[in-house]
Scaffold this active site. Structure first.
Site, short mmCIF file in Angstrom:
data_model
loop_
_atom_site.label_atom_id
_atom_site.label_comp_id
_atom_site.label_asym_id
_atom_site.label_seq_id
_atom_site.Cartn_x
_atom_site.Cartn_y
_atom_site.Cartn_z
N ASP A 8 -45.86 -95.41 -53.93
CA ASP A 8 -46.99 -95.59 -54.85
C ASP A 8 -46.86 -96.95 -55.52
OD1 ASP A 8 -47.63 -93.06 -54.11
OD2 ASP A 8 -47.46 -92.16 -56.10
N ASP A 129 -57.85 -84.35 -54.00
CA ASP A 129 -56.96 -84.16 -55.14
C ASP A 129 -57.62 -83.19 -56.10
OD1 ASP A 129 -55.54 -86.27 -53.94
OD2 ASP A 129 -56.70 -87.75 -55.07
#
Length: 240
Positions: A8, A129
């Site tokens: 990330d 998500d």
């Protein structure tokens, strides 16, 4: 099942967030390309990259870091975050990404997902998500009334390569994945599903592998950096 180590990216560094909060970022490596090489040397077959700044900005921000990763490794990589138009999709695939992940636009511009999947077979995934089964967009900053399963099913005939399903409340919390919700989603669609969020132990990987649903893979980040998951052992577990 494939294990996807997560890289990330925030401000050019390799970080992990807690439940998607940018203010709760822990820096694990200031050289993302070196981290990517380490994952490849350990035997990983894929990399999962996220441009966190890009997810909020709506356009790529950590492009230099992603390009450095692509130059440093031979294994395929998928990228999500800030990819919201055809030009950006084409640019990233031209630069060597194996797969782009479309999240926010899957809700806001589903026709773009269909167009991209048709233009680039096998190279477009959908990122879903969710909090309590409902989809969140724009770096998880905005919640919708769209149900995760219904969104996934809407792309059944679009030719997308995979669905990356993240339970936001589990992400970065080291509390285990939402196995039941992930398995239910995988049973509801024929599209390959990759689990994400909370994968923090070998037992978690084992539970996903043995959940009874045909999961294509699992993403883990913090647990690999913290050493809670032994990477070589995890790779052996999923290959076996």
């Amino acid at each position: 099942m494939i294990l996807f180590p997560a890289i990330d990216l925030k401000d050019g560094q390799c970080v992990r967030l807690l439940r998607g909060e940018m203010a709760a970022a822990t820096v694990f490596n200031d050289d993302p390309a070196a981290q990517a090489r380490a994952f490849q040397v350990a035997g990983c077959e894929w990399l999962h990259l996220v441009d966190l700044n890009g997810a909020f900005a709506g356009t790529p921000v950590n492009g230099a870091a992603v390009e450095a990763i692509l130059a440093a490794v031979d294994v395929p990589a998928q990228l999500g975050g800030g990819i919201r138009d055809m030009a950006t999709i084409e640019t990233w695939l031209d630069k060597g990404l194996a797969r782009v992940i479309l999240g926010t636009v899957a809700v806001e511009k589903p026709e773009l997902v269909r167009e991209a999947a048709a233009a680039f077979p096998g190279q477009v995934a959908v990122g879903i998500d969710a909090r309590d089964g409902r989809v969140a967009t724009k770096g998880w900053a905005e919640e919708t009334d769209v149900k995760a399963t219904e969104l996934a099913q809407s792309f059944e005939d679009a030719g997308v390569a995979a669905i990356i399903y993240t339970d936001i409340e589990r992400d970065g919390a080291m509390g285990g994945p939402n196995v039941a919700a992930t398995a239910a989603l995988a049973r509801a669609v024929s599209i390959p599903v990759i689990a994400s969020g909370g994968v923090s132990s070998l037992d978690d990987l084992r539970a996903l592998r043995d959940c009874g649903a045909p999961l294509a893979g699992a993403i883990s980040g913090r647990a690999l950096y913290d050493g809670a998951i032994d990477l070589p052992e995890a790779l052996r577990l999923l290959r076996d």
